[in-house]
Design an enzyme around this catalytic site. Structure first.
Site, PDB file in Angstrom:
ATOM      1  N   ARG A  97       4.524   6.757 124.020  1.00  0.00           N
ATOM      2  CA  ARG A  97       4.096   5.929 122.905  1.00  0.00           C
ATOM      3  C   ARG A  97       3.452   6.835 121.861  1.00  0.00           C
ATOM      4  O   ARG A  97       2.474   7.529 122.154  1.00  0.00           O
ATOM      5  CB  ARG A  97       3.086   4.880 123.376  1.00  0.00           C
ATOM      6  CG  ARG A  97       2.535   4.075 122.233  1.00  0.00           C
ATOM      7  CD  ARG A  97       1.561   2.973 122.652  1.00  0.00           C
ATOM      8  NE  ARG A  97       1.076   2.331 121.440  1.00  0.00           N
ATOM      9  CZ  ARG A  97      -0.182   1.999 121.195  1.00  0.00           C
ATOM     10  NH1 ARG A  97      -1.114   2.195 122.100  1.00  0.00           N
ATOM     11  NH2 ARG A  97      -0.518   1.444 120.050  1.00  0.00           N
ATOM     12  N   HIS A 142      -1.001   2.818 113.063  1.00  0.00           N
ATOM     13  CA  HIS A 142      -2.147   3.121 113.926  1.00  0.00           C
ATOM     14  C   HIS A 142      -3.286   3.672 113.060  1.00  0.00           C
ATOM     15  O   HIS A 142      -3.625   4.859 113.131  1.00  0.00           O
ATOM     16  CB  HIS A 142      -1.743   4.111 115.019  1.00  0.00           C
ATOM     17  CG  HIS A 142      -2.658   4.137 116.217  1.00  0.00           C
ATOM     18  ND1 HIS A 142      -2.211   3.949 117.507  1.00  0.00           N
ATOM     19  CD2 HIS A 142      -3.991   4.330 116.313  1.00  0.00           C
ATOM     20  CE1 HIS A 142      -3.234   4.031 118.349  1.00  0.00           C
ATOM     21  NE2 HIS A 142      -4.331   4.266 117.652  1.00  0.00           N
ATOM     22  N   GLU A 187      -4.193  -2.430 117.547  1.00  0.00           N
ATOM     23  CA  GLU A 187      -5.583  -2.891 117.542  1.00  0.00           C
ATOM     24  C   GLU A 187      -6.076  -3.329 116.175  1.00  0.00           C
ATOM     25  O   GLU A 187      -6.933  -2.670 115.573  1.00  0.00           O
ATOM     26  CB  GLU A 187      -6.510  -1.789 118.075  1.00  0.00           C
ATOM     27  CG  GLU A 187      -6.255  -1.431 119.512  1.00  0.00           C
ATOM     28  CD  GLU A 187      -7.167  -0.315 120.015  1.00  0.00           C
ATOM     29  OE1 GLU A 187      -7.968   0.216 119.222  1.00  0.00           O
ATOM     30  OE2 GLU A 187      -7.065   0.029 121.210  1.00  0.00           O
ATOM     31  N   ASN A 325      -4.167  -2.994 125.419  1.00  0.00           N
ATOM     32  CA  ASN A 325      -4.985  -1.780 125.482  1.00  0.00           C
ATOM     33  C   ASN A 325      -6.260  -2.124 126.249  1.00  0.00           C
ATOM     34  O   ASN A 325      -7.133  -2.823 125.732  1.00  0.00           O
ATOM     35  CB  ASN A 325      -5.354  -1.285 124.077  1.00  0.00           C
ATOM     36  CG  ASN A 325      -4.148  -0.803 123.284  1.00  0.00           C
ATOM     37  OD1 ASN A 325      -3.021  -0.791 123.781  1.00  0.00           O
ATOM     38  ND2 ASN A 325      -4.375  -0.401 122.051  1.00  0.00           N
ATOM     39  N   TYR A 327      -9.551  -0.812 128.536  1.00  0.00           N
ATOM     40  CA  TYR A 327     -10.400   0.323 128.927  1.00  0.00           C
ATOM     41  C   TYR A 327     -11.498  -0.047 129.912  1.00  0.00           C
ATOM     42  O   TYR A 327     -11.782   0.687 130.834  1.00  0.00           O
ATOM     43  CB  TYR A 327     -11.043   0.968 127.684  1.00  0.00           C
ATOM     44  CG  TYR A 327     -10.033   1.743 126.863  1.00  0.00           C
ATOM     45  CD1 TYR A 327      -9.765   3.074 127.157  1.00  0.00           C
ATOM     46  CD2 TYR A 327      -9.334   1.139 125.832  1.00  0.00           C
ATOM     47  CE1 TYR A 327      -8.820   3.792 126.437  1.00  0.00           C
ATOM     48  CE2 TYR A 327      -8.380   1.852 125.099  1.00  0.00           C
ATOM     49  CZ  TYR A 327      -8.136   3.183 125.410  1.00  0.00           C
ATOM     50  OH  TYR A 327      -7.195   3.877 124.707  1.00  0.00           O
ATOM     51  N   GLU A 397      -2.292   1.137 126.435  1.00  0.00           N
ATOM     52  CA  GLU A 397      -3.361   2.142 126.504  1.00  0.00           C
ATOM     53  C   GLU A 397      -4.244   1.826 127.693  1.00  0.00           C
ATOM     54  O   GLU A 397      -4.566   0.670 127.939  1.00  0.00           O
ATOM     55  CB  GLU A 397      -4.250   2.143 125.242  1.00  0.00           C
ATOM     56  CG  GLU A 397      -3.618   2.760 124.040  1.00  0.00           C
ATOM     57  CD  GLU A 397      -4.527   2.773 122.805  1.00  0.00           C
ATOM     58  OE1 GLU A 397      -5.766   2.779 122.958  1.00  0.00           O
ATOM     59  OE2 GLU A 397      -3.978   2.773 121.693  1.00  0.00           O
TER      60      GLU A 397
END
Ligand SMILES: *[C@@H]1O[C@H](CO)[C@@H](O)[C@H](O)[C@H]1NC(C)=O
Ligand SMILES: *[C@@H]1O[C@H](CO)[C@@H](O)[C@H](O)[C@H]1NC(C)=O
Ligand SMILES: *[C@@H]1O[C@H](CO)[C@@H](O)[C@H](O)[C@H]1NC(C)=O
Ligand SMILES: *[C@@H]1O[C@H](CO)[C@@H](O)[C@H](O)[C@H]1NC(C)=O
Ligand SMILES: *[C@@H]1O[C@H](CO)[C@@H](O)[C@H](O)[C@H]1NC(C)=O
Length: 500
Positions: A97, A142, A187, A325, A327, A397
């Site tokens: 990606r 991005h 995002e 994404n 985390y 992500e």
């Protein structure tokens, strides 16, 4: 309903180790790594590339970044992309990606002029990947808006929805024959809440108006790009589109905190997913009401700019998969009387009067926003599967930030092992996770954290003119996973030609 689900999960998780010893990722699973143009490419001024908002912001105000650095050179992937592909091969990956830099491809910001060098750079990269059996998953935007468009109002100007759609059209026309997975916008929370909340470029302080105009405009821009793909490319190219969402998982501290937890999920992710993925479309209803009440008390008409019925229909359903994404996780509770609700979006929300806590048992690193709770990912995948009608989820992500921990990055290795294990369990539960992109391939320019915070599978020597890349222990581990498709790989090191 969610509570029942949580009880079942807890039981399942206790049997995790023995369950995952035997489990394998499906043959078709996409193992990947992710990156973004401004964070790795460098070459900020080569050829006819124009300035992005990040170039401009960090040249004007270097003090905003902890180590006063910028992405002028970064990993120099503009020149070293062949080495990047070699690393992906070393890792045994079949997906990469990366993002396209808008000001590199369209220096005016508009589709009137396409840069030959910009066009060739991404052609070479895509062809180089495909030659090695690595499928490109391409992010169209991005965070690096052409400064010329920022000067015209950027993401707060509704005309950007057409500027973005034109840009996406150029990208589809150039690369759509070879790219089958797309992320339109990465995002939107990062560019709206961040960009208008003094956390990222363009670094404005306008959380009441600018941020919310931006929120609505990202939804429309994404949808227009999606509709163009439908109209002009889908029959020929059969690609899949989504928008990637930064989505911390949120859990209530006590059962009575469930309602504010649901609102928090809507605030964090729902503003950027409900219009697209929900059956009814539009803003999350309860959140919209609450935010608009707050706005009215301040004399504004609304916080979230209303969608017209036509706009709701334009946006609703514009996805082919969910791009997550993930985390970390937070615990949510109401602020106590006289306790200040977290003012920063990692710590809480004054709008909702809530505090986000970290369980003290969760491991952390030197990076304050981070905490390590792998079960949260599986819980979130269940939530996504039951909340939206999605046939496919790609984790676009997932990774862990550390301060410089050298090449023996055991905490990162553990993080990947435990998070991949939760994904494997979710797949085994029947949730269709088809791909995974580790954030990130190599240490890079991490926005306001500069080169201080490290996420890479590879270390990069930023003092060396060749930006030498060296695999860390986590890279060695990941390459074993991709070769065995198991999270507890049993391998004879001497028989496999992994990372040198
Ligand atoms: C581009 O920027 C670099 C610094 O990052 C500088 O050394 C170089 O002279 C610049 N090149 C041009 C053509 O402006
Ligand atoms: C940002 O704007 C708000 C008003 O909307 C103000 O109260 C606050 O002090 C500003 N913050 C900074 C850091 O300028
Ligand atoms: C999962 O998604 C893939 C890719 O879209 C699809 O081919 C497959 O049929 C899906 N599997 C299930 C069980 O829905
Ligand atoms: C995921 O969602 C699908 C369709 O909504 C449903 O059939 C399936 O049972 C769900 N899977 C799990 C594990 O809940
Ligand atoms: C950088 O890489 C080039 C090409 O591989 C090589 O010729 C050169 O010696 C390297 N430079 C240094 C300083 O190591």
């Amino acid at each position: 309903m969610y509570f029942k689900c949580a009880v079942v999960l807890t039981i399942l998780i206790h049997g995790a180790w023995s369950a995952t010893e035997q489990l394998k990722f499906p043959e078709t699973f996409m193992f990947g790594a992710a990156s973004a143009a401004y964070q790795i490419e460098g070459a900020w001024n080569v050829s006819d590339k124009s300035l992005s908002i990040w170039d401009k912001l960090l040249h004007d105000r270097p003090e905003l970044v902890v180590d006063h650095t910028n992405g002028d050179v970064a990993c120099d992937s503009y020149h070293l992309w062949r080495r990047d592909i070699e690393m992906l091969q070393e890792l045994g990956l079949n997906m990469y990606r990366f993002s396209i830099s808008w000001p590199r491809l369209l220096p005016t910001g508009f589709s009137n002029y396409v840069s030959e060098d910009g066009k060739n750079y991404y052609n070479n990269l895509i062809d180089g990947l495909l030659e090695k059996g690595i499928q490109p998953l391409v992010t169209i935007y991005h965070f690096d808006l052409p400064q010329s468009l920022q000067d015209l109002g950027g993401w707060a100007n509704p005309l950007i929805t057409d500027w973005f759609a034109d840009y996406a059209n150029v990208v589809f026309s150039l690369y759509g024959d070879r790219v089958k997975y797309w992320v339109t916008i990465n995002e939107p929370m990062g560019l709206c809440d961040g960009g208008y909340g003094q956390f990222s470029a363009p670094y404005f302080n306008d959380t009441y108006v600018g941020q919310n105009l931006c929120n609505k405009n990202t939804m429309i821009a994404h949808a227009k790009a999606y509709r163009i793909y439908d109209e002009l490319y889908r029959d020929k190219y059969h690609g899949k589109l989504s928008l990637s969402t930064l989505f911390f998982w949120f859990k209530p501290v006590e059962p009575e905190d469930q309602e504010v937890t649901d609102l928090t999920i809507d605030l964090w992710a729902g503003r950027y997913t409900h219009p697209i993925f929900s059956k009814e479309g539009g803003w999350p209803r309860k959140l919209e009401q609450l935010l608009n009440e707050n706005a009215k008390k301040q004399g504004y008409h609304y916080r979230l700019p209303p969608f017209t019925p036509e706009e709701i229909e334009l946006v609703r359903g514009t996805y082919d998969y969910y791009a997550l994404n993930h985390y970390t996780t937070r615990l949510v509770r109401r602020a106590k009387p006289r306790e200040k609700a977290g003012s920063w979006f990692f710590d809480g929300s004054p709008e909702l009067n809530v505090i986000f806590d970290k369980d003290p048992r969760w491991r952390t690193t030197g990076i304050d926003w981070f905490a390590f709770y792998s079960e949260g990912l599986r819980e979130q995948l269940h939530w996504l599967n039951t909340t939206y009608d999605i046939k496919e989820i790609v984790i676009t992500e997932n990774g862990i930030p550390t301060l410089d921990d050298g090449l023996v990055d055991i905490l990162r290795l553990d993080y990947y092992k435990e998070y991949l294990e939760q994904i494997l369990l979710a797949i085994n539960d029947g949730i269709n996770v088809t791909g995974y992109a580790a954030w990130t391939l190599m240490d890079n320019f991490e926005w306001m954290s500069g080169y201080f915070s490290k996420f890479g599978l590879y270390a990069v020597d930023f003092t060396h003119p060749n930006r030498t890349r060296t695999p860390k222990e986590s890279a060695r581990y990941y390459s074993q996973v991709t070769r065995t498709r198991m999270v507890h790989p049993v391998v004879d090191e001497t028989e496999l030609n992994y990372v040198k």
